[in-house]
Design an enzyme around this catalytic site. Structure first.
Site, PDB file in Angstrom:
ATOM      1  N   ARG A 100      18.262   7.031   1.352  1.00  0.00           N
ATOM      2  CA  ARG A 100      17.242   6.165   0.765  1.00  0.00           C
ATOM      3  C   ARG A 100      17.537   4.695   1.020  1.00  0.00           C
ATOM      4  NH1 ARG A 100      13.808   8.179  -3.861  1.00  0.00           N
ATOM      5  NH2 ARG A 100      13.819  10.429  -3.601  1.00  0.00           N
ATOM      6  N   CYS A 103      -1.653  -3.223  13.370  1.00  0.00           N
ATOM      7  CA  CYS A 103      -2.535  -2.580  14.350  1.00  0.00           C
ATOM      8  C   CYS A 103      -3.743  -3.470  14.634  1.00  0.00           C
ATOM      9  CB  CYS A 103      -2.987  -1.212  13.853  1.00  0.00           C
ATOM     10  SG  CYS A 103      -3.706  -1.217  12.200  1.00  0.00           S
ATOM     11  N   THR A 104      -4.247  -4.129  13.596  1.00  0.00           N
ATOM     12  CA  THR A 104      -5.431  -4.979  13.760  1.00  0.00           C
ATOM     13  C   THR A 104      -5.107  -6.236  14.562  1.00  0.00           C
ATOM     14  OG1 THR A 104      -6.318  -4.122  11.681  1.00  0.00           O
ATOM     15  CG2 THR A 104      -7.305  -6.137  12.524  1.00  0.00           C
ATOM     16  N   THR A 141      -6.248   4.613   5.233  1.00  0.00           N
ATOM     17  CA  THR A 141      -4.815   4.786   5.500  1.00  0.00           C
ATOM     18  C   THR A 141      -4.130   5.326   4.249  1.00  0.00           C
ATOM     19  OG1 THR A 141      -4.210   2.549   4.812  1.00  0.00           O
ATOM     20  CG2 THR A 141      -4.787   2.857   7.143  1.00  0.00           C
TER      21      THR A 141
END
EC number: 1.2.1.12
Length: 322
Positions: free
Chosen positions: A67, A139-140, A169
């Protein structure tokens, strides 16, 4: 994104995956999740668990289940480049924990408040190997920046507004529930068009400094599983007929931005770009000009897979500077 970066790595053969960290699922569940994908279909290859390792196409991959990123022994597994794709450790300090386990470089697969951001085809040449932690932006931003660069280089962008009509998403809710950030982000993703914020347009100013302060934008989250579309509405410095704009974008798509910026004159819709590897595909038939100085430009992107392929490309580029 971690699973799709892994798919992209195996599809392209450009990088070797030697280790994966996932504290939340066991090895057999990893096999299942990698093999089956509701959006991109079944993995074309073999995947199995063997001797405590994940074996993809015959290649054994070490599995960690930590973690805390600082506890992952990347060095022991021979991992030099780490893709930080949890969406949680996005600052230099938090992502830097990976270096403690022997990693040499970290690529954050999200925008970062303080890590330098690189967009392939736009500012990747500015990378130098003294940088240990970098961001592949969003991504944009990867969709908008290549288009903005071409337009700005040829005609000059005075100012512009971007809207992305964006697929749902994992951060959204399947039914109405409380949201950690804005209230309406918590509304049912499958039922609503949800106005949302995005830093993607402002981030273009970070990767193209000349456009700093000239672009901003917002998003509409819509009930589609994947593939999004950018609408860039901008004022041009030099007058340009829409046909001239089409011509320069087409040239860029066949030249310096080949594989990153695509170009189409077909009557396409969003599904046509599912699993497309481009960062951005200019839709010549969808854009409009009000006059020679004011235009609306449309570009599609597979917000999952196009982006994941750029993460791999950025890694390859970084390795070339060693």
């Amino acid at each position: 994104i971690g699973r799709l970066v892994t798919r992209a790595a195996f599809n392209t053969g450009k990088v070797d995956i030697v280790a994966i960290n996932d504290p939340f699922i066991d090895l057999h569940y990893m096999v299942y999740m990698f093999q089956y994908d509701s959006t991109h279909g079944k993995f074309h290859g073999t995947v199995k668990a063997e001797n405590g390792k994940l074996v993809i196409n015959g290649k054994a991959i070490t599995i960690f289940q930590e973690r805390d990123p600082a506890n992952i022994k990347w060095g022991d597994a021979g991992a030099e480049y780490v893709v930080e794709s949890t969406g949680v450790f996005t600052t230099m300090e938090k992502a830097g924990a990976h270096l403690k386990g022997g990693a040499k470089k970290v690529i954050i697969s999200a925008p970062s408040a303080d890590a330098p951001m690189f967009v392939m085809g736009v500012n990747h040449e500015k990378y130098n190997n003294t940088l240990k932690i970098v961001s592949n932006a969003s991504c944009t931003t990867n969709c908008l920046a290549p288009l903005a660069k071409v337009i700005h280089d040829h005609f000059g962008i005075v100012e512009g507004l971007m809207t992305t009509v964006h697929a749902i998403t994992a951060t959204q809710k399947t039914v109405d529930g409380p949201s950690g950030k804005l209230w309406r982000d918590g509304r049912g993703a499958a039922q609503n068009i949800i106005p949302a914020s995005t830093g993607a347009a402002k981030a273009v100013g970070k990767v193209i400094p000349e456009l700093n302060g000239k672009l901003t934008g917002m998003a509409f989250r819509v009930p589609t599983p994947n593939v999004s579309v950018v609408d860039l509405t901008c004022r041009l410095e030099k007058p340009a007929k829409y046909d001239e704009i089409k011509k320069v974008v087409k040239q860029a798509s066949e030249g310096p931005l080949k594989g990153i910026l695509g170009y189409t004159e077909d009557q396409v819709v969003s599904c046509d770009f599912n699993s497309d590897t481009h960062s951005s595909t200019f839709d010549a038939g969808a854009g409009i000009a009000l006059n020679d100085h004011f235009v609306k430009l449309i570009s599609w992107y597979d917000n999952e897979f196009g982006y994941s392929n750029r993460v791999v490309d950025l890694m390859v580029h970084m390795a070339s500077k060693e």
